[in-house]
Motif scaffolding. Structure first.
Motif, PDB file in Angstrom:
ATOM      1  N   GLN A  16       0.817  -1.214   0.000  1.00  0.00           N
ATOM      2  CA  GLN A  16       0.000   0.000   0.000  1.00  0.00           C
ATOM      3  C   GLN A  16       0.851   1.265   0.000  1.00  0.00           C
ATOM      4  O   GLN A  16       0.447   2.302  -0.486  1.00  0.00           O
ATOM      5  N   VAL A  17       2.043   1.169   0.603  1.00  0.00           N
ATOM      6  CA  VAL A  17       2.879   2.349   0.756  1.00  0.00           C
ATOM      7  C   VAL A  17       3.456   2.810  -0.578  1.00  0.00           C
ATOM      8  O   VAL A  17       3.623   4.000  -0.815  1.00  0.00           O
ATOM      9  N   SER A  18       3.764   1.865  -1.458  1.00  0.00           N
ATOM     10  CA  SER A  18       4.430   2.243  -2.700  1.00  0.00           C
ATOM     11  C   SER A  18       3.519   2.119  -3.913  1.00  0.00           C
ATOM     12  O   SER A  18       3.966   2.290  -5.038  1.00  0.00           O
ATOM     13  N   ILE A  57       1.169   3.834  -5.416  1.00  0.00           N
ATOM     14  CA  ILE A  57       0.973   4.912  -6.385  1.00  0.00           C
ATOM     15  C   ILE A  57       2.177   4.978  -7.334  1.00  0.00           C
ATOM     16  O   ILE A  57       2.023   4.984  -8.558  1.00  0.00           O
ATOM     17  N   GLY A  58       3.386   5.002  -6.751  1.00  0.00           N
ATOM     18  CA  GLY A  58       4.594   5.036  -7.572  1.00  0.00           C
ATOM     19  C   GLY A  58       4.714   3.795  -8.437  1.00  0.00           C
ATOM     20  O   GLY A  58       5.084   3.866  -9.616  1.00  0.00           O
ATOM     21  N   PHE A  59       4.378   2.643  -7.863  1.00  0.00           N
ATOM     22  CA  PHE A  59       4.465   1.384  -8.599  1.00  0.00           C
ATOM     23  C   PHE A  59       3.519   1.391  -9.795  1.00  0.00           C
ATOM     24  O   PHE A  59       3.906   1.047 -10.924  1.00  0.00           O
ATOM     25  N   GLN A 109       2.215   4.012 -11.362  1.00  0.00           N
ATOM     26  CA  GLN A 109       2.634   4.994 -12.367  1.00  0.00           C
ATOM     27  C   GLN A 109       3.829   4.493 -13.179  1.00  0.00           C
ATOM     28  O   GLN A 109       3.899   4.677 -14.396  1.00  0.00           O
ATOM     29  N   PHE A 110       4.751   3.862 -12.466  1.00  0.00           N
ATOM     30  CA  PHE A 110       5.935   3.283 -13.106  1.00  0.00           C
ATOM     31  C   PHE A 110       5.526   2.217 -14.127  1.00  0.00           C
ATOM     32  O   PHE A 110       5.934   2.232 -15.299  1.00  0.00           O
ATOM     33  N   TYR A 136      12.422   2.137  -5.729  1.00  0.00           N
ATOM     34  CA  TYR A 136      12.088   3.211  -6.664  1.00  0.00           C
ATOM     35  C   TYR A 136      10.613   3.622  -6.526  1.00  0.00           C
ATOM     36  O   TYR A 136      10.311   4.821  -6.398  1.00  0.00           O
ATOM     37  N   PRO A 137       9.657   2.652  -6.525  1.00  0.00           N
ATOM     38  CA  PRO A 137       8.257   3.055  -6.357  1.00  0.00           C
ATOM     39  C   PRO A 137       7.991   3.812  -5.054  1.00  0.00           C
ATOM     40  O   PRO A 137       7.178   4.730  -5.045  1.00  0.00           O
ATOM     41  N   ILE A 138       8.675   3.438  -3.968  1.00  0.00           N
ATOM     42  CA  ILE A 138       8.438   4.156  -2.708  1.00  0.00           C
ATOM     43  C   ILE A 138       8.892   5.605  -2.852  1.00  0.00           C
ATOM     44  O   ILE A 138       8.158   6.546  -2.504  1.00  0.00           O
ATOM     45  N   TYR A 177       9.332   7.275  -5.604  1.00  0.00           N
ATOM     46  CA  TYR A 177       8.462   7.901  -6.607  1.00  0.00           C
ATOM     47  C   TYR A 177       7.139   8.326  -5.952  1.00  0.00           C
ATOM     48  O   TYR A 177       6.634   9.431  -6.199  1.00  0.00           O
ATOM     49  N   THR A 178       6.590   7.439  -5.114  1.00  0.00           N
ATOM     50  CA  THR A 178       5.351   7.773  -4.406  1.00  0.00           C
ATOM     51  C   THR A 178       5.570   9.016  -3.554  1.00  0.00           C
ATOM     52  O   THR A 178       4.737   9.934  -3.538  1.00  0.00           O
ATOM     53  N   ILE A 231       5.610  12.033  -5.803  1.00  0.00           N
ATOM     54  CA  ILE A 231       4.262  12.377  -6.294  1.00  0.00           C
ATOM     55  C   ILE A 231       3.474  13.128  -5.217  1.00  0.00           C
ATOM     56  O   ILE A 231       2.679  14.016  -5.520  1.00  0.00           O
ATOM     57  N   TYR A 267      -3.898  11.065  -7.655  1.00  0.00           N
ATOM     58  CA  TYR A 267      -2.686  10.324  -7.305  1.00  0.00           C
ATOM     59  C   TYR A 267      -1.867  11.048  -6.249  1.00  0.00           C
ATOM     60  O   TYR A 267      -1.312  10.436  -5.357  1.00  0.00           O
ATOM     61  N   ALA A 300      -3.380  10.656  -2.773  1.00  0.00           N
ATOM     62  CA  ALA A 300      -3.222   9.265  -2.329  1.00  0.00           C
ATOM     63  C   ALA A 300      -1.771   9.010  -1.940  1.00  0.00           C
ATOM     64  O   ALA A 300      -1.487   8.340  -0.948  1.00  0.00           O
ATOM     65  N   ALA A 301      -0.834   9.574  -2.729  1.00  0.00           N
ATOM     66  CA  ALA A 301       0.582   9.389  -2.430  1.00  0.00           C
ATOM     67  C   ALA A 301       0.934  10.017  -1.087  1.00  0.00           C
ATOM     68  O   ALA A 301       1.673   9.431  -0.290  1.00  0.00           O
ATOM     69  N   SER A 314      -0.279   7.757   1.494  1.00  0.00           N
ATOM     70  CA  SER A 314       0.615   6.595   1.568  1.00  0.00           C
ATOM     71  C   SER A 314       1.837   6.914   2.412  1.00  0.00           C
ATOM     72  O   SER A 314       2.281   6.110   3.214  1.00  0.00           O
TER      73      SER A 314
END
Lengths: 282, 326
Positions: free
Chosen positions: A125-127, A129-131, A133-134, B30-32, B34-35, B38, B271, B274-275, B278
């Protein structure tokens, strides 16, 4: 004195068994009702919703269920692809990473292990949004690889494997293999992995189950009906199209949990042992 | 010679960890980050690919923290978690005390354990919808059952009441997890040195005393582990509240995870907000796991040192043997 302790012990047993029996019924009853109602038609369910005896409308319910968007075969196949691949990747690479942590003395070993412990609890859940979008940017939404590839890095599984390895991998064996001139990679594949079989089996069960049950990430990533995994299929049963088809809804639910029930009762001994052994949530 | 061997093998430590590190960096780290980024931007809307940093960098965070639904979600998460955890830990402790009692052996322990743990492995999504069906109104299995036993005389519409909806979600969580907690605790008791119990028996302590003065203090670390993992799990609660009542009625079962999902993947696809939510969740989870980490770390470090010592000894022994053989 002895009489008293005996009657006390009988009282203890009565209380213990009644509570346990009650909890056992609580565990079984919802699923029992589900399986029974899967064989009853809407009319019967509306007359009396609670029945312990199966009826004869299984075929009708199957027809209603399959006549709409719910496609258990597709969900089953998709879930199988994702779960089996994820499980294979997790157990192999977790064992490999754990081996790096146990068998070699490298400078960053201890910081790396600390890092694994630190990130073990971070949820998707924490990542997300970034995941998302990526994945969207590189065109991997609706692609199973987005759900499968991340399983290579499973911190909790590495932790579990490491604990097992520390306890049961004799380092002399590795030395011996080196003396025989085997390469490090060969030693891992042919000597270490067979010793790790029990830990890998336990980890495989838990990884498979948690991947099979996972709803959050698939729900975010998969928008194409053809790609729906089982839990997303299940969520369709909550929608309006099955609103009055009670029997079909119960049947759909029954179909989704049936494979898990079969697996659980075949493997329950190992699963129970595994939970106690790992203490790590899947 | 020994020096040389260590140096030449150390690189395999890096090589074998590499797949993990690369995949973790790409798909998690990277996603963390990036989140997090955002969270500071104006990124919203389905299919948008461009975004800009906001002039007031913390605007999204401020908006989220002042957002009624988010506050409600935090509150719900806390209420539902507490309602589930207190009975769960009490029931698990009670069962642990019974199943590990040395005086009164409980028969069929294995059978009960299998049944109590069972709900935990069944798909949460299916369970949520199953309970939705079980509690249906005016005719539903739960209503029929309660009427048959004479507990109620007309059907109850459970799912319109906020309190009932929360209680049912908490009950489902309890029902799915007490078996797991019990298994963890009983395995913890197995790890306690049996000599302590034998000594206590000789001293004539009662079963209840043994539990409170020996078992419970020795389970401290495990209880803390259960508490913190359950808190983190509670914060992530998604499947059950999402599919049981879609967060309703009137946002009463809206949890932080459901909130994040709804913000980002429905409605106006916010987004950035939500980010930000998060990241707030991330901070809370980081604090929790920091505590857990601090408690568990000492043990594993001691273990590493011990193991390193043992390995060193072992190598010395092997070397000596080799030399002796030559």
């Amino acid at each position: 004195m002895k009489q008293r302790s005996k009657s006390k012990s009988i009282l203890f047993k009565v209380v213990v068994y009644s509570v346990c029996l009650l909890l056992a019924i609580l565990s079984v009853l919802p699923f029992w009702v589900m399986f029974v109602n899967a064989t009853r038609d809407t009319y019967q369910i509306q007359q009396t919703a609670l029945s312990l005896i199966p009826s004869t409308h299984l075929m009708d319910n199957i027809k209603i269920l399959l006549g709409k968007t719910f496609d258990p075969m597709k969900g089953l196949t998709n879930s199988m692809i994702v779960s089996v691949s994820s499980t294979l990747l997790t157990i192999y690479f977790s064992a490999l990473t754990a081996y790096a942590l146990v068998a070699y003395n490298w400078k960053l070993r201890s910081p790396f292990f600390t890092f694994i412990l630190a990130v073990m609890m971070i949820p998707a859940q924490v990542s997300v949004i970034g995941f998302y979008q990526f994945m969207y940017k590189i065109g991997m939404t609706n692609n199973f690889l987005a759900l499968i590839l991340p399983s290579v890095a499973a911190p909790a599984a590495v932790f579990f494997m490491r604990q097992f390895m520390l306890a049961s991998l004799p380092l002399e064996l590795i030395e011996a293999s080196r003396i025989d001139g085997a390469s490090e990679f060969y030693t891992f594949n042919k000597i270490v992995l067979p010793i790790m079989k029990p830990a890998m089996a336990t980890q495989a069960i838990f990884t498979f189950v948690s991947s099979w049950n996972s709803l959050f990430l698939p729900l975010v990533l998969l928008t194409d009906n053809d790609k729906y995994t089982m839990p997303i299929m299940v969520s369709l049963l909550r929608g309006d199209i099955y609103k009055t088809e009670y029997g079909a809804v119960y049947l759909g639910l029954a179909l989704t949990v049936l494979p898990l029930f079969i697996a659980y009762f075949l493997l329950s001994r190992y699963i129970i042992e595994g939970v106690a052994l790992g203490g790590v949530k899947g | 010679m020994k020096q040389k061997r260590n140096v030449s093998y150390a690189k395999y430590g890096y090589i074998f960890s590499l797949p993990f590190i690369i995949v973790f960096a790409i798909f998690s780290l990277y996603p963390i980050i990036y989140t997090g980024v955002i969270g500071f931007t104006d990124y919203k809307g389905l299919g948008t690919t461009t975004w800009h940093f906001l002039d007031e960098p913390f605007k999204n965070f401020v908006t989220i923290l002042n957002n009624g639904s988010f506050r409600q979600a935090l509150k719900n998460t806390f209420i539902i978690w507490t309602l589930n955890f207190i009975p769960q830990i009490l029931m698990a402790l009670l069962l642990t005390a019974w199943f590990t009692s040395r005086r009164n052996k409980v028969r069929g322990k294995g059978f009960f354990k299998v049944l109590f743990y069972m709900p935990n492995i069944i798909t949460a999504a299916s369970i949520a919808i199953l309970f939705y069906a079980l509690f249906s109104y005016p005719v539903g299995p739960v209503n029929s059952l309660l009427m048959q036993f004479g507990i109620i005389d007309k059907p109850v519409y459970f799912l319109v009441s906020k309190a009932n909806a929360r209680a049912i979600v908490a009950f489902i969580q309890f029902w799915m997890w007490y078996g797991y907690t019990m298994l963890i605790l009983t395995s913890g008791v197995m790890g306690i040195n049996p000599e302590i119990y034998e000594a206590a028996e000789i001293d004539g302590t009662s079963g209840i005393q043994t539990f409170f003065y020996i078992t419970l203090p020795n389970l401290k670390t495990i209880l803390l582990y259960v508490l913190i993992t359950s808190m983190i799990g509670g914060l992530n609660m998604f499947d059950i509240p999402k599919l049981f009542m879609q967060g309703g009625p009137d946002n009463s079962t809206l949890t932080t995870s459901v909130f994040i999902y709804n913000q980002a993947f429905s409605g106006s696809y916010l987004y950035n907000r939500a980010a930000a939510a998060s990241m707030i969740m991330f901070v809370i989870i980081a604090i929790f796991s920091g505590i857990l980490f601090y408690v568990m770390r000492d043990k594993s470090e001691i273990e590493i040192k011990k193991e390193a010592k043992r390995a060193k000894k072992e190598r010395m022994r092997l070397l000596e043997e080799q030399e002796a053989a030559q």
